[in-house]
Design a protein around this motif. Structure first.
Motif, PDB file in Angstrom:
ATOM      1  N   VAL A 192       0.847  -1.201   0.000  1.00 31.62           N
ATOM      2  CA  VAL A 192       0.000   0.000   0.000  1.00 31.62           C
ATOM      3  C   VAL A 192       0.877   1.244   0.000  1.00 31.62           C
ATOM      4  N   ALA A 193       1.941   1.219   0.792  1.00 31.19           N
ATOM      5  CA  ALA A 193       2.866   2.345   0.830  1.00 31.19           C
ATOM      6  C   ALA A 193       3.499   2.575  -0.542  1.00 31.19           C
ATOM      7  N   ALA A 194       3.874   1.498  -1.216  1.00 29.97           N
ATOM      8  CA  ALA A 194       4.478   1.623  -2.545  1.00 29.97           C
ATOM      9  C   ALA A 194       3.501   2.242  -3.531  1.00 29.97           C
ATOM     10  N   LEU A 195       2.250   1.851  -3.439  1.00 28.96           N
ATOM     11  CA  LEU A 195       1.215   2.413  -4.318  1.00 28.96           C
ATOM     12  C   LEU A 195       1.085   3.917  -4.106  1.00 28.96           C
ATOM     13  N   LEU A 196       1.000   4.341  -2.855  1.00 26.14           N
ATOM     14  CA  LEU A 196       0.820   5.761  -2.555  1.00 26.14           C
ATOM     15  C   LEU A 196       2.086   6.561  -2.850  1.00 26.14           C
ATOM     16  N   ARG A 197       3.247   5.957  -2.588  1.00 24.68           N
ATOM     17  CA  ARG A 197       4.507   6.634  -2.889  1.00 24.68           C
ATOM     18  C   ARG A 197       4.627   6.886  -4.394  1.00 24.68           C
ATOM     19  N   ALA A 198       4.204   5.923  -5.202  1.00 28.33           N
ATOM     20  CA  ALA A 198       4.270   6.075  -6.656  1.00 28.33           C
ATOM     21  C   ALA A 198       3.367   7.201  -7.141  1.00 28.33           C
ATOM     22  N   GLU A 199       2.357   7.525  -6.369  1.00 30.31           N
ATOM     23  CA  GLU A 199       1.464   8.631  -6.702  1.00 30.31           C
ATOM     24  C   GLU A 199       2.000   9.970  -6.207  1.00 30.31           C
ATOM     25  N   GLY A 200       3.181   9.951  -5.583  1.00 25.56           N
ATOM     26  CA  GLY A 200       3.784  11.174  -5.091  1.00 25.56           C
ATOM     27  C   GLY A 200       3.283  11.621  -3.733  1.00 25.56           C
ATOM     28  N   LEU A 201       2.594  10.740  -3.030  1.00 27.10           N
ATOM     29  CA  LEU A 201       2.032  11.105  -1.728  1.00 27.10           C
ATOM     30  C   LEU A 201       3.079  10.989  -0.627  1.00 27.10           C
ATOM     31  N   HIS A 202       2.890  11.753   0.416  1.00 25.91           N
ATOM     32  CA  HIS A 202       3.787  11.714   1.571  1.00 25.91           C
ATOM     33  C   HIS A 202       2.991  12.091   2.810  1.00 25.91           C
ATOM     34  N   ASP A 203       3.615  11.939   3.955  1.00 29.66           N
ATOM     35  CA  ASP A 203       2.977  12.219   5.248  1.00 29.66           C
ATOM     36  C   ASP A 203       1.700  11.394   5.416  1.00 29.66           C
ATOM     37  N   VAL A 204       1.868  10.079   5.222  1.00 30.70           N
ATOM     38  CA  VAL A 204       0.769   9.114   5.355  1.00 30.70           C
ATOM     39  C   VAL A 204       1.221   8.013   6.311  1.00 30.70           C
ATOM     40  N   LEU A 205       0.326   7.583   7.179  1.00 35.10           N
ATOM     41  CA  LEU A 205       0.611   6.446   8.056  1.00 35.10           C
ATOM     42  C   LEU A 205      -0.321   5.302   7.691  1.00 35.10           C
ATOM     43  N   ILE A 206       0.269   4.176   7.345  1.00 34.24           N
ATOM     44  CA  ILE A 206      -0.487   2.985   6.939  1.00 34.24           C
ATOM     45  C   ILE A 206      -0.346   1.937   8.027  1.00 34.24           C
ATOM     46  N   ASN A 207      -1.463   1.411   8.453  1.00 35.62           N
ATOM     47  CA  ASN A 207      -1.492   0.420   9.524  1.00 35.62           C
ATOM     48  C   ASN A 207      -2.354  -0.751   9.076  1.00 35.62           C
ATOM     49  N   THR A 208      -1.723  -1.888   8.849  1.00 36.62           N
ATOM     50  CA  THR A 208      -2.452  -3.115   8.525  1.00 36.62           C
ATOM     51  C   THR A 208      -2.232  -4.157   9.630  1.00 36.62           C
ATOM     52  N   GLY A 209      -2.040  -3.672  10.828  1.00 36.89           N
ATOM     53  CA  GLY A 209      -1.594  -4.521  11.931  1.00 36.89           C
ATOM     54  C   GLY A 209      -0.124  -4.257  12.191  1.00 36.89           C
ATOM     55  N   GLU A 210       0.601  -3.823  11.162  1.00 39.05           N
ATOM     56  CA  GLU A 210       1.971  -3.330  11.244  1.00 39.05           C
ATOM     57  C   GLU A 210       1.989  -1.987  10.508  1.00 39.05           C
TER      58      GLU A 210
END
Length: 304
Positions: free
Chosen positions: A175-193
Motif C-alpha cells: 500500500v505504501a508503494a502504491l501511494l509513494r508512486a502517486e507522489g504522496l507523503h505524510d501518510v501512516l499505513i497500519n495493517t496490523g503493522e
C-alpha cells in the motif's frame, strides 16, 4: 476451538488535538485487513479517493495471502501442495521470509501451519498435544522442504504455510508503494503493522503508542519514512487461561515461553519488521542482537 481472542497487539498513532487553521484536516480510515485492525491516516484534499485506491490494493493482496478465503493463492497452495505460476507478491514475501529464516537460525518458519493446527485442535478438545502427535507434525515442518521458483511453489505431503507473521507487514509495504508512486507523503499505513511515508502532516514524526493488549508503553516510538511491527507472545493464546502462546517454536514444537511481553522492531519494510518481531519472541537478548545484525537498518525499538 477455545482460542483466546485477547487483542493481539493494540498499536495506535497519537495525533495532535487540533488542526492548525487553514490546514487540510486529518482524515483517518479504520477497518480490518487480514483479520487485524487497520487504518490509513493522511491529510489530503482527495483523502477519500486515495483511501479507496489503497483499499482496493488491500483487497487484491488478501486474495493472495488469506488463510480463510478458499480461493486465495495461499489456500490453493496449502490444499494442493503445489501452486503453478505463483503471484509475484507471494514469491517476494517468501523471499523475505527465507532471509529472516536464515538469519534467525530457523526460528521464523512459515511451514509452522500444521503445528498451529495441531495445537488448535487439541486444546479445543481440552488437552495439550501428546508427544506422538507432536513428533508426527514436526516431521512436516521445515523451510528446506519447500521448493520455490517462478514456475511453481511445491511442498511435501502434509505441509502447509502460514504467513501470519509477515503478510500483514507485506501488505502495508505494498500500500505504501502504491501511494509513494502517486507522489504522496505524510501518510501512516497500519495493517496490523505500520509504514510511515514521511512524517506527521502537522509536523514532526508519527508518534506510535505500543500496547500488548493490557498496558500501554509510557513512551511512543517516533516513526518517519520507515516501518514498525510488534509481536506479543501471549496477547493471543490457544487456551482461555492465556498460558499457551500462539507463537510456536518451529525447532521444538513448544509455545513461546513467557519471556517477553512485547517485542517491537523497526526496519526499512514492514514485512521485514513483522517477521523479525515474530522470530525475536523465541530468542534471548543475545540471539535478538545477533539476528538483527544481519539487517543493518533493522533495530529493536522496544522489548519488555
Amino acid at each position: 476451538m477455545s482460542l483466546s481472542r485477547r487483542r493481539f497487539i493494540a498499536i495506535s498513532a497519537a495525533f495532535a488535538a487540533a488542526t492548525p487553521a487553514k490546514a487540510t484536516a486529518i482524515h483517518q480510515w479504520r477497518g480490518v485487513a487480514l483479520g487485524a485492525d487497520a487504518s490509513i491516516t493522511l491529510a489530503h484534499a482527495d483523502a477519500e479517493a486515495i483511501v479507496a485506491r489503497a483499499l482496493r490494493e488491500i483487497s487484491r493482496l488478501e486474495a493472495i495471502f488469506s488463510l480463510h478465503d478458499p480461493n486465495s493463492a495461499l489456500v490453493r497452495l496449502n490444499t494442493a501442495g503445489r501452486l503453478d505460476h505463483p503471484p509475484f507478491e507471494l514469491l517476494e514475501c517468501l523471499s523475505t521470509a527465507g532471509a529472516v529464516h536464515a538469519a534467525s537460525g530457523g526460528r521464523f518458519d512459515p511451514t509452522i501451519q500444521p503445528l498451529w493446527a495441531l495445537y488448535a485442535e487439541h486444546i479445543s478438545a481440552g488437552q495439550m498435544p501428546d508427544a506422538a502427535s507432536l513428533a508426527t507434525v514436526m516431521g512436516r515442518i521445515g523451510w528446506s522442504r519447500l521448493r520455490i521458483d517462478a514456475a511453481a511453489i511445491e511442498m511435501q505431503p502434509g505441509m502447509a504455510l502460514s504467513l501470519n507473521g509477515i503478510a500483514q507487514g507485506y501488505i502495508a509495504d505494498k500500500v505504501a508503494a502504491l501511494l509513494r508512486a502517486e507522489g504522496l507523503h505524510d501518510v501512516l499505513i497500519n495493517t496490523g503493522e505500520f509504514v510511515a511515508l514521511g512524517g506527521h502532516p502537522q509536523g514532526g514524526d508519527w508518534p506510535v503508542s505500543l500496547s500488548d493488549g493490557q498496558t500501554v508503553t509510557p513512551d511512543a516510538v517516533h516513526l518517519r519514512d520507515g516501518a514498525l511491527a510488534s509481536s506479543s507472545p501471549h496477547a493471543i493464546t490457544f487456551d482461555a487461561s492465556g498460558t499457551v502462546s500462539h507463537i510456536l517454536d518451529p525447532q521444538t514444537g513448544a509455545p513461546a515461553p513467557a519471556h517477553w511481553r512485547l517485542i517491537t522492531v523497526t526496519a526499512p519494510t514492514a514485512a521485514l519488521a513483522d517477521a523479525l518481531s515474530t522470530a525475536c519472541c523465541l530468542m534471548d537478548q543475545d540471539a535478538i542482537t545477533a539476528t538483527l545484525a544481519a539487517f543493518p537498518r533493522a533495530s529493536l525499538a522496544f522489548a519488555s
